[in-house]
Design an enzyme around this catalytic site. Structure first.
Site, PDB file in Angstrom:
ATOM      1  N   LYS A  75     -31.195  13.242   4.454  1.00 56.85           N
ATOM      2  CA  LYS A  75     -32.494  13.072   5.106  1.00 56.85           C
ATOM      3  C   LYS A  75     -33.437  12.310   4.183  1.00 56.85           C
ATOM      4  O   LYS A  75     -33.495  12.595   2.974  1.00 56.85           O
ATOM      5  CB  LYS A  75     -33.078  14.441   5.468  1.00 56.85           C
ATOM      6  CG  LYS A  75     -34.353  14.381   6.305  1.00 56.85           C
ATOM      7  CD  LYS A  75     -34.799  15.783   6.716  1.00 56.85           C
ATOM      8  CE  LYS A  75     -36.064  15.770   7.551  1.00 56.85           C
ATOM      9  NZ  LYS A  75     -36.503  17.120   7.967  1.00 56.85           N
ATOM     10  N   SER A 150     -37.533  17.950  12.801  1.00 58.34           N
ATOM     11  CA  SER A 150     -37.746  16.606  12.282  1.00 58.34           C
ATOM     12  C   SER A 150     -36.478  15.943  11.738  1.00 58.34           C
ATOM     13  O   SER A 150     -36.462  14.744  11.488  1.00 58.34           O
ATOM     14  CB  SER A 150     -38.789  16.658  11.161  1.00 58.34           C
ATOM     15  OG  SER A 150     -38.331  17.457  10.072  1.00 58.34           O
ATOM     16  N   SER A 174     -36.745  22.583  11.776  1.00 61.22           N
ATOM     17  CA  SER A 174     -36.347  21.172  11.708  1.00 61.22           C
ATOM     18  C   SER A 174     -34.877  20.927  11.407  1.00 61.22           C
ATOM     19  O   SER A 174     -34.433  19.778  11.422  1.00 61.22           O
ATOM     20  CB  SER A 174     -37.208  20.431  10.676  1.00 61.22           C
ATOM     21  OG  SER A 174     -38.515  20.252  11.160  1.00 61.22           O
TER      22      SER A 174
END
Length: 479
Positions: A75, A150, A174
């Site tokens: 990420k 997210s 997330s």
């Protein structure tokens, strides 16, 4: 792509090379990225170099770890030395960290092959990966729908087989929410089990790094590699990290599973959970209904606490030391204001304003202090629940993945997609999502399994037993 153990076996038997595996992942990324947009940066040269190093170790007769040669997505809010880390924000455009996050360092030392940095909602603020300043990631099961957020890029990349496993971060859901939307396994560990050093902070008392994979076993393997004490993180717990795969057993005899009554509904997601409970019961688990009376208050408390922490954490981005800066500002204050106005997206600005308001002198007690008191009550509800059961279950999300653009004009509706996941962060508990069914449109549902503090063993055990008794995890999107 095969599982970690299958790829490891192929490597040690010299049936495939690490370079061949890396090239296959990179080719898959090149093929799918025009429609999927999971990755912000593809690190092909680094991936091949890391793979060659693994092949050299194998050729020399050295033992390799299970993760050696395994393609992984990172990420893009985890700092990677020499590789851009933008947090999907214009304000960090072109930023290349001078240091490595602890988790990516540990994976590199294990021989994992990083194929790229995955897309996210800007600064991990959002639930759909539509808040990225650069691109909107699509859901592999339906390209017109969101992958969740997210960590939507990581979830979509794993679901689409662009990488075997990926890292995400979870502040209010997330990891688990996009795992549910994309039909993969996602785990938020106990707060402090995994070092946050090198994770770009959103809400420091809630953020936690965790794995995405397509199986519970791969999740257990990746967790074991990234967990453990780190002196660089003041909130890191000094605990021994077991081999989590030893807890993966098919029977649930003697395990007490609590159903959070506040999450029981007649909705399709609720029905998918009820069907999962029948499977758990058939595996020997004792099912009980458990009330967590303050569960629903987790959402409003979170949307005071998290923005408050974000307003402080995001104050450091001013255009002076790194990232984006406006040209030809008249004064220093003008440069600050214009840089932040142009550099931050609308949702990040909204959170900063909410947080600044909640922390202001006239409203601190009414909002921030009260929210922290509610957080304590939520934690007490969980403590009472775990005095009676080993794990708790709920739907991961109220619905399956929604259409892109469907909720962008209605922030409250967007926030409600994290209704089930947020309380777990508030209490610092481990929570996992795994596939538990599909709706009429062929979109996956997620089952959330919650454990007590540092009881990842029980969470993984329960998840593994359910996974092995069902076939939901074997379905793949038609890309």
């Amino acid at each position: 792509m095969a599982s970690i153990r299958e790829l490891h076996s192929q490597l040690v038997r010299k049936e495939r090379s690490a370079v061949e595996i890396a090239e296959a992942a990179l080719q898959r990324i090149e093929t799918l990225e025009p429609q999927l947009k999971s990755f912000l940066h593809v690190t092909a040269d680094q991936a091949i170099a890391q793979a060659k190093a693994v092949d050299q170790r194998i050729a020399a007769g050295e033992e390799i770890s299970l993760l050696a040669g395994i393609p992984i997505g990172i990420k893009d809010n985890l700092c990677t030395r020499g590789i851009p880390t933008t947090c999907a924000s214009k304000i960090l455009q072109g930023f290349v960290p001078p240091y490595e996050s602890t988790v990516t360092q540990r994976l590199a030392e294990a021989g994992a092959v990083a194929v790229g940095k995955t897309n996210l909602d800007e600064f991990a603020v959002g639930s759909s990966t539509e808040n990225s300043a650069y691109q909107t990631t699509a859901n592999p099961w339906d390209l017109t729908r969101v992958p969740g957020g997210s960590s939507g890029g990581s979830a979509a990349a794993v679901a689409a087989d662009e990488c075997v496993v990926a890292l995400g971060s979870d502040t209010g859901g997330s990891i688990r929410q996009p795992a549910a939307f994309c039909g993969v396994v996602g785990l938020k560990p106990t707060y402090g089990l995994v070092s946050r050093y090198g994770l770009v902070a959103y809400a420091s008392s809630l953020d936690q790094i965790g794995p995405f994979s397509r199986s519970v076993e791969d999740t257990a393997i990746l967790l074991g590699a990234i967990a453990g004490h780190d002196p660089k993180d003041a909130t890191s717990l000094k605990v021994e990290v077991p081999d989590y795969t030893q807890f993966l057993k098919p029977s649930l005899a003697g395990i007490k599973v609590g159903v959070i009554t506040e999450t029981v509904t007649d909705s399709p997601a609720g029905q998918a959970m009820q069907a999962a409970l029948e499977v758990l019961q058939g595996l020997g688990a004792e099912i009980r209904e458990i009330s967590c009376p303050r569960f629903a208050y987790g959402l409003p408390a979170y949307y005071i606490i998290a923005p408050s922490e974000a307003s402080a954490n995001l104050a450091r981005y001013d255009g002076v030391k790194y990232g984006y800066r406006v040209e030809e500002a008249e004064t220093l204050i003008d440069m600050y204001c214009r840089t932040r106005a142009e550099g931050f997206g609308s949702e990040v600005k909204r959170r900063i304003m909410i947080g600044t308001y909640a922390l202001s002198a006239g409203y601190y007690d009414a909002y921030y202090l009260k929210a922290q008191k509610v957080r304590t009550l939520i934690k007490q509800d969980f403590e009472a629940a775990f005095a009676e059961v080993d794990v708790l279950v709920s739907p991961t999300t109220p619905t399956t993945a929604f259409k892109a653009g469907e909720k962008t004009a209605d922030p409250l509706s967007m926030y409600l997609s994290d209704l089930m996941t947020i309380p777990v962060n508030s209490a610092g508990l481990p929570g996992l999502s795994l596939p538990c069914g599909f709706d009429e449109a062929g979109l996956p549902y997620g089952l959330q399994i919650i454990g007590n503090v540092l009881r990842e063993d029980q969470v993984l055990h329960t998840a593994y037993a359910y996974e092995q008794a069902t076939e939901w995890h074997l379905r793949q999107p038609a890309l």
